[in-house]
Design a protein around this motif. Structure first.
Motif, short mmCIF file in Angstrom:
data_model
loop_
_atom_site.label_atom_id
_atom_site.label_comp_id
_atom_site.label_asym_id
_atom_site.label_seq_id
_atom_site.Cartn_x
_atom_site.Cartn_y
_atom_site.Cartn_z
N ALA A 59 33.49 25.00 41.77
CA ALA A 59 34.94 24.87 41.84
C ALA A 59 35.44 25.03 43.27
O ALA A 59 36.28 24.26 43.75
CB ALA A 59 35.60 25.89 40.92
N MET A 60 34.91 26.05 43.99
CA MET A 60 35.34 26.25 45.38
C MET A 60 34.92 25.06 46.24
O MET A 60 35.64 24.68 47.18
CB MET A 60 34.74 27.54 45.92
CG MET A 60 35.22 28.81 45.21
SD MET A 60 37.03 28.93 45.10
CE MET A 60 37.47 29.05 46.84
N LEU A 115 38.48 27.63 37.35
CA LEU A 115 38.63 28.98 37.89
C LEU A 115 39.46 29.88 36.99
O LEU A 115 39.23 31.09 36.92
CB LEU A 115 39.24 28.91 39.30
CG LEU A 115 38.32 28.39 40.40
CD1 LEU A 115 39.08 28.23 41.70
CD2 LEU A 115 37.13 29.32 40.60
N ASN A 116 40.44 29.30 36.31
CA ASN A 116 41.25 30.10 35.39
C ASN A 116 40.40 30.76 34.31
O ASN A 116 40.76 31.80 33.77
CB ASN A 116 42.31 29.22 34.72
CG ASN A 116 43.48 28.93 35.65
OD1 ASN A 116 43.71 29.67 36.61
ND2 ASN A 116 44.21 27.86 35.38
N ARG A 169 31.95 28.93 39.59
CA ARG A 169 32.92 29.27 40.63
C ARG A 169 32.55 28.61 41.95
O ARG A 169 33.41 28.13 42.70
CB ARG A 169 32.99 30.79 40.81
CG ARG A 169 33.75 31.52 39.70
CD ARG A 169 33.55 33.02 39.80
NE ARG A 169 33.97 33.53 41.10
CZ ARG A 169 33.67 34.75 41.55
NH1 ARG A 169 32.93 35.57 40.80
NH2 ARG A 169 34.10 35.16 42.73
N ALA A 220 37.15 32.99 36.98
CA ALA A 220 37.38 33.55 38.31
C ALA A 220 37.04 35.03 38.41
O ALA A 220 36.66 35.52 39.48
CB ALA A 220 38.83 33.33 38.72
N ALA A 279 34.93 25.72 31.27
CA ALA A 279 34.98 25.62 32.73
C ALA A 279 34.12 24.45 33.21
O ALA A 279 34.51 23.70 34.12
CB ALA A 279 34.51 26.92 33.36
#
Length: 406
Positions: free
Chosen positions: A39-40, A21-22, A36, A25, A8
């Protein structure tokens, strides 16, 4: 390290938040929360990103100071990108000190770049330059190197050093492409377009034409006497007389500069300096006083002569006189320039950047909104302002992978 966390982190380093995220998440452990959050942020959900990063920092606890500091640096970047200039600088400085003590050079450099970026946003150019002193961009990861070079270019642009700005932007472009982050490449390209956009207008006699930053640099290096309406100053070579705190004197100097080589009528001077529509003897007496003050302020730069109709500006050593004006004359030009960077600003951030009171900024925004020059979204503290004609492109977050080396 957990292979999913490693994968990640690598996905985020190459600008692929969905792939990150895959992998994480559905996880709520501290490293996953931090990834996370990043990523967001890269996907543009800054509020959710901030919440996740704060949860991660709390979950790491005092036993993992480096991981917590990295979360703070990431949160600081989100704050600056979202133009939350009230975000506490002390927290970023403390995080930088922690990372430095632990030898995390890449994230120390990133934190310093963020600190310099904030100083640049609020117009503290000397401080931004000081923060970057001793930082070698060539030794940094590609994304951080691009961010650093963007700040270097921003400083050069504000110093009117076009060659240095182009060189820094070229280096930023190389680094952004090496990082393989499309949004970062787009930000560099957008920044480079500034150098090909009119930065000012030249007014000399009957001539008026737009100037690029390179043209402005050449003009400032010439021997002309320049009435600089961009910075409210009078310049000759390396000598600058600032009239930023003396608006009446600058208004007179500008009218005289625009009229040169002819004289400026007294009525024009009175209207420009005092807004006088119906002139009486008190206005004429005040004009004589202010002309005397301007003559004294100019000193060896120029003289002022009285004519039958008004006054004329007389440059020394046969110099010619030009007026350097902003590309667009607007009462709120500074605010519009900040909003034109494509990001959404809060009124409090604009107040910090412009050095004005929040209420003054809010009144100005309301007037600009009624004129259709700005638009807002959100309500109360979440309300943000933009200019409606700036094309949108992905929010850029130059977040280094915070966990790959930890």
């Amino acid at each position: 390290m957990d292979p999913l966390i490693t994968a990640a982190a690598r996905a985020l380093a190459t600008g692929d938040p969905l792939a990150a995220l895959n992998r994480v998440a559905l996880r709520d452990d501290p490293p996953a929360l931090a990834l996370r959050g990043i990523a967001m942020a890269q996907l543009g959900d800054l509020a959710r990103a901030t919440t996740l990063l704060r949860r991660a920092a709390r979950a790491f606890g005092p036993g993992q100071p480096v991981a917590r500091a990295r979360c703070v640096v990431a949160e600081a970047e989100i704050a600056f990108v979202s133009r939350d200039l009230a975000w506490p600088e002390a927290a970023l400085e403390a995080a930088r000190a922690t990372l430095e003590a632990q030898g995390d050079r890449a994230n120390v450099a990133h934190a310093r770049t963020l600190q310099a970026r904030r100083q640049l946003l609020v117009g503290r150019i000397d401080e931004a330059e000081r923060i970057l002193e001793g930082l070698d961009p060539a030794s940094l990861p590609a994304a951080t190197r691009a961010a650093c070079e963007l700040v270097v270019a921003g400083i050069a642009i504000r110093r009117t050093r076009t060659k240095a700005a182009r060189a820094a932007l070229a280096r930023a472009g190389i680094a952004a492409r090496a990082a393989r982050i499309p949004a970062l490449v787009a930000e560099v390209e957008t920044a480079a377009r500034v150098l090909d956009t009119p930065a000012a207008r030249l007014v000399a006699g009957d001539e008026e034409r737009p100037l690029l930053l390179e043209d402005v640099e050449r003009l400032l290096a010439s021997d002309a006497l320049i009435v600089d309406a961009c910075r409210h100053a009078v310049r000759v070579g390396g000598t600058t007389l600032s009239l930023a705190t003396r608006p009446v004197l600058f208004a007179l100097a500008r009218v005289l500069g625009e009229a040169w080589p002819a004289d400026a009528p007294r009525g024009t001077l009175l209207q420009s300096a005092f807004g006088a529509r119906h002139v009486d003897e008190s206005h004429r007496a005040r004009l004589r006083v202010e002309i005397g003050r301007l003559r004294a302020a100019l000193g060896d730069l120029a003289d002022l002569g009285a004519t039958k109709a008004g006054f004329v500006l007389l440059p020394r050593q046969g110099r010619h006189i030009v007026v350097l004006a902003p590309p667009v004359e607007d009462r709120h030009a500074g605010m519009l320039a900040l909003l034109a960077d494509g990001e959404a600003w809060s009124s409090s951030a604009l107040a910090i950047a412009l050095g004005a009171s929040p209420r003054t900024i809010q009144r100005a925004l309301d007037r600009l909104a009624r004129a259709g020059k700005v638009q807002s979204f959100g309500r109360a503290r979440s309300r943000r302002w933009t200019v409606p004609h700036v094309p949108g492109f992905p929010t850029v977050l130059l977040l280094p992978d915070p966990l790959a080396s930890g």
